[in-house]
Scaffold this motif. Structure first.
Motif, PDB file in Angstrom:
ATOM      1  N   LEU A  17       0.831  -1.212   0.000  1.00  0.00           N
ATOM      2  CA  LEU A  17       0.000   0.000   0.000  1.00  0.00           C
ATOM      3  C   LEU A  17       0.863   1.259   0.000  1.00  0.00           C
ATOM      4  CD1 LEU A  17      -2.933  -0.898   2.412  1.00  0.00           C
ATOM      5  CD2 LEU A  17      -3.020  -0.597  -0.067  1.00  0.00           C
ATOM      6  N   TYR A  18       1.970   1.215   0.736  1.00  0.00           N
ATOM      7  CA  TYR A  18       2.893   2.347   0.737  1.00  0.00           C
ATOM      8  C   TYR A  18       3.509   2.531  -0.650  1.00  0.00           C
ATOM      9  CZ  TYR A  18       6.828   5.343   1.788  1.00  0.00           C
ATOM     10  OH  TYR A  18       7.720   6.371   1.780  1.00  0.00           O
ATOM     11  N   VAL A  19       3.910   1.437  -1.267  1.00  0.00           N
ATOM     12  CA  VAL A  19       4.502   1.519  -2.610  1.00  0.00           C
ATOM     13  C   VAL A  19       3.491   2.078  -3.605  1.00  0.00           C
ATOM     14  CG1 VAL A  19       5.405   0.133  -4.523  1.00  0.00           C
ATOM     15  CG2 VAL A  19       6.185  -0.302  -2.198  1.00  0.00           C
ATOM     16  N   GLY A  26       4.037   9.966  -7.599  1.00  0.00           N
ATOM     17  CA  GLY A  26       5.215  10.148  -8.442  1.00  0.00           C
ATOM     18  C   GLY A  26       6.528  10.160  -7.688  1.00  0.00           C
ATOM     19  N   ASN A  27       6.566   9.604  -6.487  1.00  0.00           N
ATOM     20  CA  ASN A  27       7.790   9.603  -5.683  1.00  0.00           C
ATOM     21  C   ASN A  27       8.499   8.249  -5.698  1.00  0.00           C
ATOM     22  OD1 ASN A  27       7.214  12.221  -4.911  1.00  0.00           O
ATOM     23  ND2 ASN A  27       6.059  11.565  -3.135  1.00  0.00           N
ATOM     24  N   GLN A  28       8.310   7.473  -6.761  1.00  0.00           N
ATOM     25  CA  GLN A  28       8.862   6.124  -6.776  1.00  0.00           C
ATOM     26  C   GLN A  28      10.374   6.090  -6.940  1.00  0.00           C
ATOM     27  OE1 GLN A  28       6.827   7.357  -9.103  1.00  0.00           O
ATOM     28  NE2 GLN A  28       7.488   6.791 -11.138  1.00  0.00           N
ATOM     29  N   LYS A  29      11.003   7.191  -7.271  1.00  0.00           N
ATOM     30  CA  LYS A  29      12.453   7.208  -7.491  1.00  0.00           C
ATOM     31  C   LYS A  29      13.244   7.464  -6.213  1.00  0.00           C
ATOM     32  CE  LYS A  29      12.254   6.957 -12.029  1.00  0.00           C
ATOM     33  NZ  LYS A  29      12.643   5.804 -12.753  1.00  0.00           N
ATOM     34  N   THR A  30      12.562   7.750  -5.111  1.00  0.00           N
ATOM     35  CA  THR A  30      13.280   8.023  -3.875  1.00  0.00           C
ATOM     36  C   THR A  30      13.833   6.725  -3.289  1.00  0.00           C
ATOM     37  OG1 THR A  30      11.300   7.799  -2.507  1.00  0.00           O
ATOM     38  CG2 THR A  30      11.784  10.000  -3.365  1.00  0.00           C
ATOM     39  N   LYS A  31      14.901   6.861  -2.532  1.00  0.00           N
ATOM     40  CA  LYS A  31      15.531   5.691  -1.907  1.00  0.00           C
ATOM     41  C   LYS A  31      14.576   5.000  -0.938  1.00  0.00           C
ATOM     42  CE  LYS A  31      19.737   5.130  -3.310  1.00  0.00           C
ATOM     43  NZ  LYS A  31      20.104   3.902  -4.000  1.00  0.00           N
ATOM     44  N   LYS A  32      13.809   5.783  -0.187  1.00  0.00           N
ATOM     45  CA  LYS A  32      12.890   5.209   0.790  1.00  0.00           C
ATOM     46  C   LYS A  32      11.845   4.342   0.093  1.00  0.00           C
ATOM     47  CE  LYS A  32       9.814   6.457   4.555  1.00  0.00           C
ATOM     48  NZ  LYS A  32       9.188   7.548   5.297  1.00  0.00           N
ATOM     49  N   ALA A  33      11.280   4.826  -1.001  1.00  0.00           N
ATOM     50  CA  ALA A  33      10.272   4.059  -1.731  1.00  0.00           C
ATOM     51  C   ALA A  33      10.876   2.802  -2.336  1.00  0.00           C
ATOM     52  CB  ALA A  33       9.637   4.917  -2.826  1.00  0.00           C
ATOM     53  N   GLN A  34      12.086   2.897  -2.845  1.00  0.00           N
ATOM     54  CA  GLN A  34      12.739   1.728  -3.423  1.00  0.00           C
ATOM     55  C   GLN A  34      13.064   0.693  -2.351  1.00  0.00           C
ATOM     56  OE1 GLN A  34      16.048   3.337  -5.569  1.00  0.00           O
ATOM     57  NE2 GLN A  34      14.781   4.015  -7.278  1.00  0.00           N
ATOM     58  N   ASN A  35      13.491   1.144  -1.186  1.00  0.00           N
ATOM     59  CA  ASN A  35      13.788   0.214  -0.088  1.00  0.00           C
ATOM     60  C   ASN A  35      12.529  -0.487   0.403  1.00  0.00           C
ATOM     61  OD1 ASN A  35      16.508   0.782  -0.172  1.00  0.00           O
ATOM     62  ND2 ASN A  35      16.406   2.308   1.455  1.00  0.00           N
ATOM     63  N   ALA A  40       8.988  -5.166   0.759  1.00  0.00           N
ATOM     64  CA  ALA A  40       7.670  -5.755   0.492  1.00  0.00           C
ATOM     65  C   ALA A  40       7.798  -6.973  -0.411  1.00  0.00           C
ATOM     66  CB  ALA A  40       6.756  -4.713  -0.144  1.00  0.00           C
ATOM     67  N   PHE A  41       8.683  -6.912  -1.397  1.00  0.00           N
ATOM     68  CA  PHE A  41       8.888  -8.049  -2.290  1.00  0.00           C
ATOM     69  C   PHE A  41       9.465  -9.235  -1.532  1.00  0.00           C
ATOM     70  CE2 PHE A  41      11.672 -10.408  -5.235  1.00  0.00           C
ATOM     71  CZ  PHE A  41      10.702 -10.881  -6.102  1.00  0.00           C
ATOM     72  N   VAL A  42      10.460  -8.999  -0.686  1.00  0.00           N
ATOM     73  CA  VAL A  42      11.071 -10.086   0.088  1.00  0.00           C
ATOM     74  C   VAL A  42      10.052 -10.688   1.059  1.00  0.00           C
ATOM     75  CG1 VAL A  42      12.827 -10.600   1.835  1.00  0.00           C
ATOM     76  CG2 VAL A  42      13.423  -9.231  -0.160  1.00  0.00           C
ATOM     77  N   LEU A  43       9.263  -9.844   1.716  1.00  0.00           N
ATOM     78  CA  LEU A  43       8.234 -10.353   2.624  1.00  0.00           C
ATOM     79  C   LEU A  43       7.200 -11.181   1.872  1.00  0.00           C
ATOM     80  CD1 LEU A  43       7.598  -7.335   5.010  1.00  0.00           C
ATOM     81  CD2 LEU A  43       8.714  -9.492   5.562  1.00  0.00           C
TER      82      LEU A  43
END
Length: 53
Positions: A17-19, A26-35, A40-43
């Motif tokens: 949901l955060y992603v 439009g903030n998908q390029k930030t480090k926080k969003a990428q982390n 979320a993918f690993v979980l």
């Protein structure tokens, strides 16, 4: 094992949901969003693997 699956499921839902929210604004390029996306993918993978046991 069920309690761990439930907790992981909730974390996966919150992570995705955060992603989705970051992509919406439009903030998908930030480090926080990428982390958060990687976490979320690993979980999601862990939760999928736990469903087999």
């Amino acid at each position: 094992m069920k309690i761990i699956s439930i907790i992981l499921g909730i974390l996966v839902i919150l992570g995705w949901l955060y992603v989705i929210g970051e992509y919406k604004y439009g903030n998908q390029k930030t480090k926080k969003a990428q982390n958060v996306m990687v976490v979320a993918f690993v979980l999601t993978l862990i939760l999928t693997i736990l469903q087999f046991f």
